[in-house]
Enzyme design. Structure first.
Site, PDB file in Angstrom:
ATOM      1  N   SER A  94      52.385  44.850  43.596  1.00 56.55           N
ATOM      2  CA  SER A  94      53.530  45.565  43.016  1.00 56.55           C
ATOM      3  C   SER A  94      53.067  46.580  41.962  1.00 56.55           C
ATOM      4  O   SER A  94      53.692  47.635  41.802  1.00 56.55           O
ATOM      5  CB  SER A  94      54.559  44.588  42.432  1.00 56.55           C
ATOM      6  OG  SER A  94      54.053  43.972  41.282  1.00 56.55           O
ATOM      7  N   ARG A 111      27.717  37.427  44.317  1.00 59.41           N
ATOM      8  CA  ARG A 111      28.712  38.315  43.723  1.00 59.41           C
ATOM      9  C   ARG A 111      28.174  39.735  43.551  1.00 59.41           C
ATOM     10  O   ARG A 111      28.862  40.715  43.813  1.00 59.41           O
ATOM     11  CB  ARG A 111      29.130  37.739  42.357  1.00 59.41           C
ATOM     12  CG  ARG A 111      30.235  38.513  41.691  1.00 59.41           C
ATOM     13  CD  ARG A 111      30.812  37.727  40.541  1.00 59.41           C
ATOM     14  NE  ARG A 111      29.854  37.593  39.459  1.00 59.41           N
ATOM     15  CZ  ARG A 111      30.147  37.743  38.165  1.00 59.41           C
ATOM     16  NH1 ARG A 111      31.367  38.011  37.800  1.00 59.41           N
ATOM     17  NH2 ARG A 111      29.228  37.596  37.238  1.00 59.41           N
ATOM     18  N   ARG A 145      39.295  38.441  40.634  1.00 60.29           N
ATOM     19  CA  ARG A 145      37.864  38.133  40.653  1.00 60.29           C
ATOM     20  C   ARG A 145      37.225  38.837  39.482  1.00 60.29           C
ATOM     21  O   ARG A 145      37.631  39.940  39.137  1.00 60.29           O
ATOM     22  CB  ARG A 145      37.272  38.696  41.941  1.00 60.29           C
ATOM     23  CG  ARG A 145      36.418  37.747  42.729  1.00 60.29           C
ATOM     24  CD  ARG A 145      35.526  38.534  43.685  1.00 60.29           C
ATOM     25  NE  ARG A 145      34.350  39.021  42.995  1.00 60.29           N
ATOM     26  CZ  ARG A 145      33.658  40.091  43.378  1.00 60.29           C
ATOM     27  NH1 ARG A 145      34.027  40.806  44.412  1.00 60.29           N
ATOM     28  NH2 ARG A 145      32.584  40.456  42.714  1.00 60.29           N
ATOM     29  N   HIS A 147      46.944  42.569  32.465  1.00 57.90           N
ATOM     30  CA  HIS A 147      47.021  41.117  32.292  1.00 57.90           C
ATOM     31  C   HIS A 147      48.430  40.755  31.831  1.00 57.90           C
ATOM     32  O   HIS A 147      48.955  41.398  30.908  1.00 57.90           O
ATOM     33  CB  HIS A 147      45.979  40.681  31.252  1.00 57.90           C
ATOM     34  CG  HIS A 147      45.968  39.205  31.048  1.00 57.90           C
ATOM     35  ND1 HIS A 147      45.425  38.336  31.981  1.00 57.90           N
ATOM     36  CD2 HIS A 147      46.470  38.431  30.062  1.00 57.90           C
ATOM     37  CE1 HIS A 147      45.583  37.098  31.548  1.00 57.90           C
ATOM     38  NE2 HIS A 147      46.210  37.126  30.387  1.00 57.90           N
TER      39      HIS A 147
HETATM   40  C1  GRF Z   1      50.254  40.840  37.674  1.00 60.78           C
HETATM   41  O1  GRF Z   1      51.046  39.997  36.887  1.00 60.78           O
HETATM   42  C2  GRF Z   1      49.005  41.240  36.957  1.00 60.78           C
HETATM   43  O2  GRF Z   1      49.194  41.391  35.587  1.00 60.78           O
HETATM   44  C3  GRF Z   1      48.091  40.080  37.239  1.00 60.78           C
HETATM   45  O3  GRF Z   1      48.364  39.716  38.569  1.00 60.78           O
HETATM   46  C4  GRF Z   1      49.688  40.118  38.902  1.00 60.78           C
HETATM   47  C5  GRF Z   1      49.551  40.998  40.091  1.00 60.78           C
HETATM   48  O4  GRF Z   1      50.750  41.435  40.581  1.00 60.78           O
HETATM   49  N1  GRF Z   1      46.718  40.433  36.945  1.00 60.78           N
HETATM   50  P1  GRF Z   1      50.806  42.547  41.713  1.00 60.78           P
HETATM   51  O5  GRF Z   1      49.808  42.149  42.805  1.00 60.78           O
HETATM   52  O6  GRF Z   1      50.509  43.864  41.103  1.00 60.78           O
HETATM   53  O7  GRF Z   1      52.226  42.450  42.231  1.00 60.78           O
END
Ligand code: GRF
Length: 221
Positions: A16, A68, A94, A112
């Site tokens: 999203s 990795r 990751r 985040h």
């Molecule tokens: C979001 O809440 C982002 O902050 C976190 O993972 C989620 C990913 O959502 N790191 P999307 O895949 O962008 O819908």
């Protein structure tokens, strides 16, 4: 008119945030071109979003590499091959290796869903509700070698309501994520981000209003 910046977006899931970046680009509000999307999950809905918008995407999985770092070498090769200047982690689940970080110093952003440095790591909306915190939010920051520890570019604050669940809080935070990520990328495209140690300044940005939030609200007496 700002020159368009070439970005690469790393995803693992729904995408999203990727969608909000695409929408802002399509509306002419974000001076960026998505040159490539890399997913480490072949099932990610983000890949469908790429197909819907004619954006090139590849799947690169750590399971297909001996370790990795060799996986990250493959990703960096693709990104550099596409002329990517800024790497945007959008729900990429990751950690990047030191090799990757060195290839794009202060040119990798992450989002985040908490107000860092509170609640780094995973399942942080659940942790914030269970902790009984009264506010949470989201943070866009540059990636460094730690888990959600790099210099903070922008944050948005949301209240945690008494009846919140992990899901209701996550949805409230996500709405703000979709605003702050395109903004941070646009500042980068405009060359307005200055990083000194942990301090990130945005040249020419207005001072924030000195608002104070209370949760629960103070009562008049
Ligand atoms: C979001 O809440 C982002 O902050 C976190 O993972 C989620 C990913 O959502 N790191 P999307 O895949 O962008 O819908």
């Amino acid at each position: 008119m700002t020159a368009k910046i070439d970005i690469g977006v790393l995803v693992s899931g729904s995408g999203s945030n990727l969608q909000s970046i695409i929408d802002n680009i399509e509306k002419g509000r974000l001076d960026a071109r998505i040159r490539i999307v890399i997913s480490n999950n072949p099932e990610a809905y983000a890949l469908t979003r790429c197909r819907n918008h004619g954006i090139e995407a590849v799947v690169i999985r750590q399971e297909d590499h001996p370790d990795r770092e060799s996986c990250d070498r493959a990703m960096v090769e693709v990104l550099k091959g596409k002329g990517v200047e800024l790497v945007v982690m959008a729900g990429f689940m990751r950690l990047l290796s030191p090799f990757f970080l060195k290839a794009y110093p202060m040119r990798i952003m992450n989002i985040h869903p908490a107000l860092l440095p509170a609640f780094p790591g995973l399942h942080v909306q659940k942790k914030a509700v269970e902790y009984g915190a009264k506010f949470s939010g989201c943070t866009v920051h540059f990636a460094d070698e730690g888990v959600d520890t790099g210099p903070v570019i922008i944050q948005a604050v949301v209240p945690i309501l008494p009846d919140d669940t992990e899901d209701t809080l996550a949805a409230r935070i996500l709405r703000e994520e979709h605003k702050i990520y395109p903004q941070a990328i646009q500042w980068f495209a405009e060359g307005r981000i200055e990083v000194r140690g942990r301090q990130v300044r945005i040249r020419g940005v207005e001072q924030p209003k000195p608002v104070v939030l209370f949760n629960p609200p103070l009562e008049e007496r």
